[in-house]
Motif scaffolding. Sequence first.
Motif, PDB file in Angstrom:
ATOM      1  N   VAL A 143      56.193  38.194 -31.986  1.00 52.43           N
ATOM      2  CA  VAL A 143      55.674  38.391 -33.339  1.00 52.43           C
ATOM      3  C   VAL A 143      56.514  39.425 -34.076  1.00 52.43           C
ATOM      4  N   HIS A 144      56.402  39.424 -35.387  1.00 55.64           N
ATOM      5  CA  HIS A 144      57.031  40.444 -36.223  1.00 55.64           C
ATOM      6  C   HIS A 144      55.911  41.389 -36.679  1.00 55.64           C
ATOM      7  N   TYR A 145      55.896  42.576 -36.084  1.00 52.05           N
ATOM      8  CA  TYR A 145      54.769  43.473 -36.358  1.00 52.05           C
ATOM      9  C   TYR A 145      54.707  43.914 -37.822  1.00 52.05           C
ATOM     10  N   ASP A 146      55.862  43.959 -38.486  1.00 56.71           N
ATOM     11  CA  ASP A 146      55.843  44.371 -39.893  1.00 56.71           C
ATOM     12  C   ASP A 146      55.113  43.344 -40.764  1.00 56.71           C
ATOM     13  N   LYS A 147      55.299  42.048 -40.449  1.00 55.22           N
ATOM     14  CA  LYS A 147      54.610  41.010 -41.232  1.00 55.22           C
ATOM     15  C   LYS A 147      53.102  41.051 -40.980  1.00 55.22           C
ATOM     16  N   ILE A 148      52.722  41.344 -39.738  1.00 51.44           N
ATOM     17  CA  ILE A 148      51.298  41.434 -39.415  1.00 51.44           C
ATOM     18  C   ILE A 148      50.671  42.634 -40.125  1.00 51.44           C
ATOM     19  N   ILE A 149      51.402  43.729 -40.180  1.00 49.85           N
ATOM     20  CA  ILE A 149      50.895  44.910 -40.885  1.00 49.85           C
ATOM     21  C   ILE A 149      50.702  44.616 -42.369  1.00 49.85           C
ATOM     22  N   ILE A 150      51.698  43.944 -42.962  1.00 47.19           N
ATOM     23  CA  ILE A 150      51.596  43.616 -44.392  1.00 47.19           C
ATOM     24  C   ILE A 150      50.359  42.767 -44.666  1.00 47.19           C
ATOM     25  N   GLY A 151      50.150  41.756 -43.829  1.00 50.52           N
ATOM     26  CA  GLY A 151      48.967  40.910 -44.008  1.00 50.52           C
ATOM     27  C   GLY A 151      47.677  41.664 -43.732  1.00 50.52           C
TER      28      GLY A 151
ATOM     29  N   GLY B 209      56.128  35.776 -42.672  1.00 49.86           N
ATOM     30  CA  GLY B 209      55.801  35.707 -41.258  1.00 49.86           C
ATOM     31  C   GLY B 209      55.784  34.281 -40.740  1.00 49.86           C
ATOM     32  N   THR B 210      55.811  34.157 -39.438  1.00 47.00           N
ATOM     33  CA  THR B 210      55.726  32.843 -38.811  1.00 47.00           C
ATOM     34  C   THR B 210      54.255  32.431 -38.681  1.00 47.00           C
ATOM     35  N   VAL B 211      54.048  31.206 -38.215  1.00 55.85           N
ATOM     36  CA  VAL B 211      52.680  30.741 -37.987  1.00 55.85           C
ATOM     37  C   VAL B 211      52.007  31.612 -36.934  1.00 55.85           C
ATOM     38  N   TYR B 212      52.769  32.018 -35.928  1.00 54.35           N
ATOM     39  CA  TYR B 212      52.219  32.871 -34.880  1.00 54.35           C
ATOM     40  C   TYR B 212      51.854  34.246 -35.436  1.00 54.35           C
ATOM     41  N   ASP B 213      52.700  34.778 -36.324  1.00 53.94           N
ATOM     42  CA  ASP B 213      52.378  36.042 -36.993  1.00 53.94           C
ATOM     43  C   ASP B 213      51.070  35.911 -37.779  1.00 53.94           C
TER      44      ASP B 213
END
Length: 259
Positions: free
Chosen positions: A192-200, A138-142
């Motif tokens: 944002v990338h919602y998949d990366k946020i979900i993983i975290g 993910g990015t810093v924003y993610d």
Amino acid sequence: MNETGTKEVLSFAVELGDIMLRNGAEVYRVEDSVLAVLDAYDIQDCDVYVLSNGIFASAEETTDHGCSMIRHVPMLDMHLARIAALNSLCREVCSKNITIPQAWEKLKEYKKIPSYTMPVLMLATGIGCGGFAYLYGGTVYDSIMAIFVGVILRIYLYFGQRSHYSKAINNVLGSVVVSLLSILLYAIGLPVHYDKIIIGGIMPLVPGIPLTNSIRDFINSDYLSGSIRLIDALLTAFCIAVGVGVVITVAHLIGGGMF
């Protein structure tokens, strides 16, 4: 040792093992602690059998004052501070630095060692979620958004546990909360990338410790305990997958090509 003495020591040893097991101690550690206390008081013919959710113990079965005990121990969250305190207490008892009545008082005290405060848990969960989101691409924003999602998840888990929901329901609903928040952040137009946020966000729900303990039990030839912990870990992972999968499927059906 007379009947009263044998029962008193066995009761203390089993209670010590019970509290250790409830707070996430390994099966072999609980067995060793119970046996160490019994051996320290020269109690003969001891048998201790510990599972992930139960303790079976007997002492001096061949004598007139033999006794045995069985405890059902539900699997709860890990509390390392209690385990460390109980390990220290076990060593004190085995070295005869304190008497059994004094040990009972300390046992009651250690049983009530509080967990971390809610603000600390929220901060730790948020930082952990943000770190995992970044670690998995993910990015810093993610990562920043994952911190927000993690804090909300911790708040939900707090109220979910107070509502006495089952572990399975808490895991399903917790992963639903994480997935909904992540997709909503994406849906309102944030980059944002919602998949990366979900993983975290789901990382605090992932059963890493039960899985690790199950492997350790298998290595120690405790196959039944290992199987119990492994099944618990797999069911937890299944519940997380159900929660995330349902939300993403519904989002795809509603949003069409948006997701």
